[in-house]
Structure formats: structure tokens, C-alpha cells
Design an enzyme around this catalytic site. Structure first.
Site, PDB file in Angstrom:
ATOM      1  CG  ASP A 127      -6.776   4.956   4.174  1.00 34.01           C
ATOM      2  OD1 ASP A 127      -6.330   4.792   5.314  1.00 34.01           O
ATOM      3  OD2 ASP A 127      -6.060   5.154   3.169  1.00 34.01           O
ATOM      4  CG  ASP A 129      -1.649   8.963   6.056  1.00 34.19           C
ATOM      5  OD1 ASP A 129      -0.975   9.983   5.890  1.00 34.19           O
ATOM      6  OD2 ASP A 129      -2.090   8.606   7.175  1.00 34.19           O
ATOM      7  CG  ASP A 320      -3.817   4.418   0.192  1.00 35.65           C
ATOM      8  OD1 ASP A 320      -4.339   4.358   1.321  1.00 35.65           O
ATOM      9  OD2 ASP A 320      -2.618   4.726   0.012  1.00 35.65           O
TER      10      ASP A 320
END
Ligand SMILES: O=P(O)(O)OC[C@H]1O[C@H](O[C@H]2O[C@H](CO)[C@@H](O)[C@H](O)[C@H]2O)[C@H](O)[C@@H](O)[C@@H]1O
Length: 428
Positions: A127, A129, A320
Site C-alpha cells: 500500500d 499512504d 495500514d
């Protein structure tokens, strides 16, 4: 899985303002505690406007909006709030129980790569960000550090590697700047492979360009315009066009205005039944209702790489956010691969492992690992059995690493080191 590869012309290049002209957009993020628009000048205009927005939508409010605001609060607890909440809840035990269920991917590194030790091909999914770049107030300033870029480049030399992001694919590419990777933007609704075939890809691998939501482009464009217009009255709100989806950020919005913002977003969406609302970290995500998400993107990429229904692959997905849960779920369902959640705090997840912010006490260990020694490509024997080694990261860069991202980097570097050592091992 619908196959619908569509080539869409690249977006027109934005015209630059003439030199010395006023900036086209106000600075973002706006100063904190900004008065509502018009309040300073006319006393009440902005507040009344906001109130009017709320009144206008009043019938649609109620439990649904309250629930949405609660969920906005939960979407990214501030350090202080989360720490206080954890302290009140007997953190240590809870944390220990959580860590037992989702142990550190670094502490259990051998377990993580165990399947690969038996010959499975690791494929890395990252991922962007909050995983490769720090979470910052201004989404346009979420830069990735050079050291992280070097770590990802190293990983991509050894394993097929994909970035899977909620952002528009072009934008995430501008941040990452590595042409050798696969990119899945707009939560997987815009997937493109590297121009050059990689040595990792299987013979049956396909050239990739996949945009399953292309018919939604005009609708997304309309909603984007409408959201920009309607959220202007909420200071700090920022609308981001992610091509096949739209993000409405509330990280810089005063909590008192969250309800109003949620109302506005929901009222805009009422006219678009083919779009749905999901939530990420302090952000609303408006996206097509098609059954496509980061989990589907992961499966699609594995298939494109030639690993469909393969037993000899080990997907490793690090993320996250709530939207990464779709990918973690897919790995669980397949009973194959490793989901790793990057989080400072215990939270519900389908990931098997976690990577967390280092405690102060572990920083020296972390720096030592980031300054880790890997066999140099131009290594030569010093004496039988020894190899000259060089640091993978310069000491200064290693010393500037902070937060959970340094654990992500450490994990990536360990993967590289593990692969190099495995390859170097004599095969009997
Ligand atoms: O899937 P991701 O790559 O994690 O993208 C999800 C969203 O990330 C970005 O927003 C998040 O990061 C911003 C910068 O740190 C932060 O300001 C925001 O609060 C976070 O939600 C991006 O701007 C969104 O468009 C993505 O959907």
C-alpha cells in the site's frame, strides 16, 4: 472476474499559471482554527451557511449520520486520544492479546518466509499512504523518502512487486517513481504493469492494463465537481480526484464540522445510486458499486503474473488502512500468503502479522538493522569464507528514520537479504 482492458488517453496536462500570478488554489492545509468563511467579515455568514446546509439535509440525518461521525472519529485516532483510550482500557493486556494474534512480522520473520523457504515465489504488494509514506496533513505532500525508495527498488529486483493504492495511479507513480513496479491505483480499479517484462514473471504472464470501472469516469468527474463546490463551506475539507474514485479528506476539518461534512457528502451521493461511500484514514472514499477492491486487484495481479491457482506462490501484502482489509481477507480465504498490518495500535484486522512503531528502546537496534550489511554486488573474497560487505543505507539516512515506516523498511530489507542469502546457498 470480468476482463475489460481499456486504454484511456492520458489526462491533459494542466496549464501552469503565468509567472507572478496569484496561486490557483489556496494553501493546503489551511491554518488550524480558521474561522468559518465570512465569519470574520460579516459576523455570521459562514456559520449560517453551514447551519443552512445542515438544516437542508436535516431529514436525512439521524442515526446514519451519527454512526458516520462515530466512524469518522474511529478512522484515525490522534496519538493522545488513542493513548488515553488504551490507558483506560488496560492496554497492556489488550495489546499483548492482540500481539499474540498478530505478532510482529519482524519478530517472526522466519515464520513469514517459511513457505518461501520451501520454494514458493514471493510476490510483494505494498500500500502507499501510511505504509511507504508517512501520514501528513496535506495529501499532495505525502512524499516517500529516498531511503524507502531504495528499499522498494531492492525488493523489486528480487521479487515481482506491486503498489496497491486508493490514489490515482499516475499520482502514486509520481510519488514512487519506480518504472519496474506494477501499479494498482483507485483501489485496484486502474492496474498497469511495467513496460518492460521482468525476469520474475512467468512465461504465461500477460501485459497488464486493466480498468474495470472505466464506464464510471464521467460520473466520477461530475461527483468530484459537485463535492468540490458543496464542501467549500467546510474549512479544511479537501476533495481529491483519484480518477475512478473521489476522496473527501477531513483530517484538517474541525471535529465540530464533521457531521456537516458527512451530511454534504451523503446528500451529494443521493443522486448517484451507482456510487458507494467507504472510509479510510480521516477520509471518505466515493467509489463505484462494482465488486472490485484491493483484494480483487491482488488476485488479478497474481493471475497476470502467471500465478493463477498456483500453489508455488507466496503473496506478501503490507498495508495500514481499512481498504487493505479486502486484500488481507483474500489471503486468508486462499489460505495462502501473508497479510501484514502497519499500525501503532491494536485494531480489528484480517492480517496475520503486524509492523508497529518502534519503542524508543528499540531504536538503536533498528538503526543497526537499517545500516545493515548486504553482500556488495562487486563483492570479492577477503579471505576464504568472508565477503566484503557494504551498507545498504547511508548512516545519515538510517538515522533519520522514525515511525512504523522504518519497520516496514526493515522488513523489506530483511526480505532482500533473505533472498540473497537463499540464492547464494549452495544447492545440493
Ligand atoms: O491506499 P492508500 O495508498 O493508503 O491511499 C488511501 C488514501 O491515501 C491518501 O490519504 C491518506 O494519506 C494522506 C497523506 O498522508 C492523509 O492526509 C489522509 O488523511 C489519509 O487518508 C490519499 O490522499 C487518498 O486519496 C487515498 O484514498
Amino acid at each position: 472476474m470480468t476482463k475489460q482492458s481499456v486504454v484511456v488517453p492520458e489526462a491533459a496536462v494542466a496549464t501552469l499559471p503565468p509567472p507572478n500570478s496569484a496561486p490557483l488554489l489556496p494553501p493546503y492545509p489551511p491554518p488550524r482554527a480558521l474561522p468559518l468563511p465570512g465569519v470574520a467579515a460579516s459576523g455570521m455568514r459562514g456559520k449560517r451557511y453551514l447551519q443552512a446546509q445542515m438544516d437542508h439535509i436535516a431529514p436525512a440525518r439521524g442515526m446514519m449520520i451519527n454512526g458516520l461521525v462515530e466512524s469518522m472519529r474511529a478512522s484515525s485516532p490522534t496519538h493522545a486520544k488513542a493513548a488515553a483510550a488504551l490507558a483506560a482500557a488496560g492496554v497492556d493486556e489488550e495489546r499483548q492479546a492482540w500481539m499474540a494474534k498478530h505478532p510482529s512480522a519482524l519478530d517472526r520473520f522466519d515464520q513469514v518466509v517459511a513457505a518461501a523457504s520451501k520454494g514458493k515465489q514471493i510476490v510483494v504488494f505494498l500500500d502507499y499512504d501510511g505504509t511507504l509514506s508517512p501520514i501528513v496533513d496535506d495529501p499532495d505532500a505525502a512524499y516517500m523518502s529516498d531511503t524507502m525508495r531504495r528499499a522498494v527498488r531492492s525488493v523489486a529486483k528480487h521479487f515481482p512487486t506491486a503498489i496497491v493504492s486508493g490514489r490515482c495511479r499516475d499520482k502514486v507513480f509520481e510519488f514512487v517513481k519506480l518504472a519496474e513496479l506494477y501499479y494498482a491505483g483507485s483501489h485496484g480499479m486502474d492496474i498497469k504493469g511495467p513496460a518492460k517484462a521482468s525476469r520474475h514473471t512467468k512465461a504465461k504472464a500477460k501485459r497488464v492494463l486493466f480498468q474495470p470501472a472505466s464506464e464510471f469516469l464521467p460520473m466520477i468527474e461530475q461527483v468530484h465537481e459537485s463535492l468540490i463546490e458543496k464542501t467549500k463551506c467546510v474549512p479544511g475539507a479537501k476533495v481529491e480526484n483519484n480518477k475512478f474514485c473521489v476522496s473527501v479528506h477531513f483530517r484538517c476539518v474541525d471535529e465540530k464540522s464533521w457531521g456537516a461534512l458527512a451530511d454534504i457528502v451523503k446528500s451529494v451521493l443521493k443522486d448517484y445510486p451507482k456510487l458507494k461511500l467507504t472510509q479510510g484514514r480521516m477520509v471518505f472514499e466515493v467509489r463505484p458499486t462494482i465488486k472490485w477492491d484491493k483484494g480483487k486487484a491482488l488476485e488479478f495481479l497474481l493471475e497476470s503474473l502467471g500465478f493463477a491457482d498456483c500453489a508455488d506462490v507466496l503473496p506478501v501484502y503490507i498495508g495500514d488502512d481499512r481498504t487493505d482489509e479486502d486484500a488481507f481477507k483474500v489471503l486468508r480465504k486462499r489460505g495462502q500468503g501473508v497479510g501484514i498490518l502497519v499500525s501503532k495500535y491494536p485494531k480489528d484486522t484480517h492480517a496475520s502479522y503486524s509492523l508497529q512503531e518502534p519503542a524508543e528502546a528499540s531504536r538503536s537496534l533498528l538503526l543497526a538493522v537499517c545500516y545493515c550489511y548486504l553482500p556488495s554486488t562487486s563483492s570479492h573474497s577477503l579471505s576464504p569464507g568472508t565477503t566484503r560487505r557494504r551498507p545498504l543505507l547511508p548512516p545519515l539516512a538510517a538515522a533519520t528514520l522514525t515511525s512504523s515506516l522504518s519497520f516496514v523498511m526493515e522488513f523489506l530489507l530483511r526480505l532482500v537479504e533473505w533472498e540473497r542469502l537463499t540464492k547464494a546457498r549452495p544447492k545440493w
